[in-house]
Design a protein around this motif. Structure first.
Motif, PDB file in Angstrom:
ATOM      1  N   GLY A  82       0.766  -1.287   0.039  1.00  0.00           N
ATOM      2  CA  GLY A  82      -0.299  -0.270  -0.034  1.00  0.00           C
ATOM      3  C   GLY A  82       0.852   1.228   0.073  1.00  0.00           C
ATOM      4  O   GLY A  82       0.209   2.265   0.345  1.00  0.00           O
ATOM      5  N   LYS A  83       2.063   1.298  -0.457  1.00  0.00           N
ATOM      6  CA  LYS A  83       2.796   2.403  -0.516  1.00  0.00           C
ATOM      7  C   LYS A  83       2.703   3.227  -1.983  1.00  0.00           C
ATOM      8  O   LYS A  83       2.820   4.323  -2.107  1.00  0.00           O
ATOM      9  CB  LYS A  83       4.283   2.246  -0.280  1.00  0.00           C
ATOM     10  CG  LYS A  83       4.551   1.410   0.812  1.00  0.00           C
ATOM     11  CD  LYS A  83       4.354   2.145   2.447  1.00  0.00           C
ATOM     12  CE  LYS A  83       4.661   1.490   3.565  1.00  0.00           C
ATOM     13  NZ  LYS A  83       4.300   2.286   4.688  1.00  0.00           N
ATOM     14  N   ILE A  84       2.484   2.255  -2.848  1.00  0.00           N
ATOM     15  CA  ILE A  84       1.963   2.947  -4.333  1.00  0.00           C
ATOM     16  C   ILE A  84       0.751   2.250  -5.021  1.00  0.00           C
ATOM     17  O   ILE A  84       0.285   1.518  -4.314  1.00  0.00           O
ATOM     18  CB  ILE A  84       3.407   2.880  -5.166  1.00  0.00           C
ATOM     19  CG1 ILE A  84       3.633   1.438  -5.334  1.00  0.00           C
ATOM     20  CG2 ILE A  84       4.329   3.553  -4.767  1.00  0.00           C
ATOM     21  CD1 ILE A  84       4.719   1.317  -6.276  1.00  0.00           C
ATOM     22  N   THR A  85       0.470   2.884  -5.781  1.00  0.00           N
ATOM     23  CA  THR A  85      -0.757   2.132  -6.428  1.00  0.00           C
ATOM     24  C   THR A  85      -0.429   1.607  -8.027  1.00  0.00           C
ATOM     25  O   THR A  85       0.784   1.960  -8.286  1.00  0.00           O
ATOM     26  CB  THR A  85      -1.831   3.266  -7.163  1.00  0.00           C
ATOM     27  OG1 THR A  85      -1.146   4.351  -7.815  1.00  0.00           O
ATOM     28  CG2 THR A  85      -2.315   4.136  -5.628  1.00  0.00           C
ATOM     29  N   ASP A  86      -1.345   1.025  -8.610  1.00  0.00           N
ATOM     30  CA  ASP A  86      -1.068   0.489  -9.915  1.00  0.00           C
ATOM     31  C   ASP A  86      -0.634   1.558 -10.718  1.00  0.00           C
ATOM     32  O   ASP A  86       0.088   1.219 -12.010  1.00  0.00           O
ATOM     33  CB  ASP A  86      -2.209  -0.185 -10.199  1.00  0.00           C
ATOM     34  CG  ASP A  86      -2.427  -1.709  -9.787  1.00  0.00           C
ATOM     35  OD1 ASP A  86      -1.442  -2.257  -9.498  1.00  0.00           O
ATOM     36  OD2 ASP A  86      -3.410  -2.078  -9.343  1.00  0.00           O
ATOM     37  N   GLU A  87      -1.350   2.625 -10.584  1.00  0.00           N
ATOM     38  CA  GLU A  87      -1.481   3.694 -11.674  1.00  0.00           C
ATOM     39  C   GLU A  87       0.143   4.292 -11.783  1.00  0.00           C
ATOM     40  O   GLU A  87       0.747   4.743 -12.612  1.00  0.00           O
ATOM     41  CB  GLU A  87      -2.001   4.966 -11.405  1.00  0.00           C
ATOM     42  CG  GLU A  87      -2.097   5.984 -12.258  1.00  0.00           C
ATOM     43  CD  GLU A  87      -3.029   7.268 -11.916  1.00  0.00           C
ATOM     44  OE1 GLU A  87      -3.067   8.263 -12.626  1.00  0.00           O
ATOM     45  OE2 GLU A  87      -3.607   7.261 -10.683  1.00  0.00           O
ATOM     46  N   TYR A  88       0.790   4.444 -10.138  1.00  0.00           N
ATOM     47  CA  TYR A  88       2.260   4.584 -10.057  1.00  0.00           C
ATOM     48  C   TYR A  88       3.156   3.714 -11.007  1.00  0.00           C
ATOM     49  O   TYR A  88       4.130   4.279 -11.651  1.00  0.00           O
ATOM     50  CB  TYR A  88       2.336   4.511  -8.689  1.00  0.00           C
ATOM     51  CG  TYR A  88       3.770   5.330  -8.280  1.00  0.00           C
ATOM     52  CD1 TYR A  88       3.991   6.732  -7.907  1.00  0.00           C
ATOM     53  CD2 TYR A  88       4.898   4.609  -8.241  1.00  0.00           C
ATOM     54  CE1 TYR A  88       5.057   7.170  -7.931  1.00  0.00           C
ATOM     55  CE2 TYR A  88       6.132   5.172  -7.735  1.00  0.00           C
ATOM     56  CZ  TYR A  88       6.283   6.640  -7.450  1.00  0.00           C
ATOM     57  OH  TYR A  88       7.412   6.959  -7.289  1.00  0.00           O
ATOM     58  N   VAL A  89       2.929   2.517 -10.787  1.00  0.00           N
ATOM     59  CA  VAL A  89       3.761   1.558 -11.726  1.00  0.00           C
ATOM     60  C   VAL A  89       3.617   1.861 -13.224  1.00  0.00           C
ATOM     61  O   VAL A  89       4.583   1.835 -13.920  1.00  0.00           O
ATOM     62  CB  VAL A  89       3.428   0.046 -11.187  1.00  0.00           C
ATOM     63  CG1 VAL A  89       4.372  -0.720 -12.099  1.00  0.00           C
ATOM     64  CG2 VAL A  89       3.539  -0.147  -9.746  1.00  0.00           C
ATOM     65  N   GLU A  90       2.373   1.914 -13.587  1.00  0.00           N
ATOM     66  CA  GLU A  90       1.974   1.982 -15.121  1.00  0.00           C
ATOM     67  C   GLU A  90       2.680   3.542 -15.734  1.00  0.00           C
ATOM     68  O   GLU A  90       3.167   3.457 -16.728  1.00  0.00           O
ATOM     69  CB  GLU A  90       0.574   2.028 -15.400  1.00  0.00           C
ATOM     70  CG  GLU A  90      -0.177   0.707 -15.224  1.00  0.00           C
ATOM     71  CD  GLU A  90       0.711  -0.281 -15.933  1.00  0.00           C
ATOM     72  OE1 GLU A  90       1.159  -0.179 -17.022  1.00  0.00           O
ATOM     73  OE2 GLU A  90       0.865  -1.405 -15.148  1.00  0.00           O
ATOM     74  N   LYS A  91       2.614   4.732 -14.694  1.00  0.00           N
ATOM     75  CA  LYS A  91       3.354   5.827 -14.994  1.00  0.00           C
ATOM     76  C   LYS A  91       4.762   5.742 -15.494  1.00  0.00           C
ATOM     77  O   LYS A  91       5.383   6.198 -16.154  1.00  0.00           O
ATOM     78  CB  LYS A  91       2.878   6.817 -14.123  1.00  0.00           C
ATOM     79  CG  LYS A  91       3.124   8.360 -14.565  1.00  0.00           C
ATOM     80  CD  LYS A  91       2.647   8.634 -15.696  1.00  0.00           C
ATOM     81  CE  LYS A  91       2.692   9.859 -16.222  1.00  0.00           C
ATOM     82  NZ  LYS A  91       2.081  10.328 -17.592  1.00  0.00           N
ATOM     83  N   ILE A  92       5.411   4.990 -14.508  1.00  0.00           N
ATOM     84  CA  ILE A  92       6.951   4.734 -14.761  1.00  0.00           C
ATOM     85  C   ILE A  92       7.078   4.097 -16.050  1.00  0.00           C
ATOM     86  O   ILE A  92       7.928   4.302 -16.671  1.00  0.00           O
ATOM     87  CB  ILE A  92       7.463   3.652 -13.615  1.00  0.00           C
ATOM     88  CG1 ILE A  92       7.292   4.378 -12.105  1.00  0.00           C
ATOM     89  CG2 ILE A  92       8.796   3.323 -13.914  1.00  0.00           C
ATOM     90  CD1 ILE A  92       7.509   3.362 -10.998  1.00  0.00           C
ATOM     91  N   ILE A  93       6.447   2.942 -16.307  1.00  0.00           N
ATOM     92  CA  ILE A  93       6.386   2.250 -17.295  1.00  0.00           C
ATOM     93  C   ILE A  93       6.202   3.090 -18.590  1.00  0.00           C
ATOM     94  O   ILE A  93       6.967   3.373 -19.804  1.00  0.00           O
ATOM     95  CB  ILE A  93       5.770   0.741 -17.486  1.00  0.00           C
ATOM     96  CG1 ILE A  93       6.233   0.034 -16.311  1.00  0.00           C
ATOM     97  CG2 ILE A  93       5.637   0.185 -18.764  1.00  0.00           C
ATOM     98  CD1 ILE A  93       5.608  -1.196 -15.968  1.00  0.00           C
ATOM     99  N   GLU A  94       5.127   3.771 -18.824  1.00  0.00           N
ATOM    100  CA  GLU A  94       4.865   4.636 -19.715  1.00  0.00           C
ATOM    101  C   GLU A  94       5.653   5.828 -20.031  1.00  0.00           C
ATOM    102  O   GLU A  94       6.086   6.148 -21.085  1.00  0.00           O
ATOM    103  CB  GLU A  94       3.508   5.248 -19.354  1.00  0.00           C
ATOM    104  CG  GLU A  94       2.926   6.329 -20.368  1.00  0.00           C
ATOM    105  CD  GLU A  94       1.853   7.040 -19.648  1.00  0.00           C
ATOM    106  OE1 GLU A  94       1.814   8.212 -20.210  1.00  0.00           O
ATOM    107  OE2 GLU A  94       0.964   6.790 -19.278  1.00  0.00           O
TER     108      GLU A  94
END
Length: 148
Positions: A35-47
């Motif tokens: 619960g430190k980051i969201t899925d959106e956070y990970v997707e933004k890194i990749i994008e």
């Protein structure tokens, strides 16, 4: 500050991945699961990496996966992931990537402070020896505690 950000549960050793994208996803997994980051956070890194290039590769063999706070940085945290087989990121100068430090900071001041501490650690050759030889996450944490 790094010892406040890095928990034993955030450290993964000798992971097997197939490419840079999987390396990012795997390095972010403990922070996501706790619960430190969201899925959106990970997707933004990749994008962003796809769009801008390997901006997360900060020095030889080291990537710092992170995204702007507004994309889902929920709490202060940093994970450490070592790869069994390094991956190519597209950063000709610093490839292949073997170490990933996935970071989440809720504000830019904390982000800059933690980056400064990490830079100090990454300039320490002994730290890489610890990363390469550690059999348990606690060995890395102990080294970080001793350096602070």
């Amino acid at each position: 500050m790094l010892s406040d950000m890095i928990k034993k549960e955030f450290i993964q050793l000798e992971l097997e991945v197939t490419d840079w994208e999987e390396a990012i996803r795997q390095s972010a997994a403990p922070l996501l699961n706790l619960g430190k980051i969201t899925d959106e956070y990970v997707e933004k890194i990749i994008e962003t990496t796809r769009t801008v290039g390997p901006y997360i590769v900060v020095t030889k063999h080291v990537a710092l996966p992170h995204a702007p706070t507004q994309y889902g940085a929920l709490d202060l945290a940093m994970g450490i992931t070592t790869l069994k087989t390094p991956v190519i990121s597209g950063n000709k100068t610093n490839d292949p990537v073997k170490y990933l430090f996935c970071m989440s900071a809720k504000d830019s001041e904390t982000h800059l402070e933690s980056m400064a501490e990490l830079v100090n650690l990454l300039s320490d050759k002994e730290f890489y020896q610890v990363l390469d030889s550690a059999k348990e996450p606690q060995e890395i944490l102990t080294y970080i505690y001793e350096k602070e």
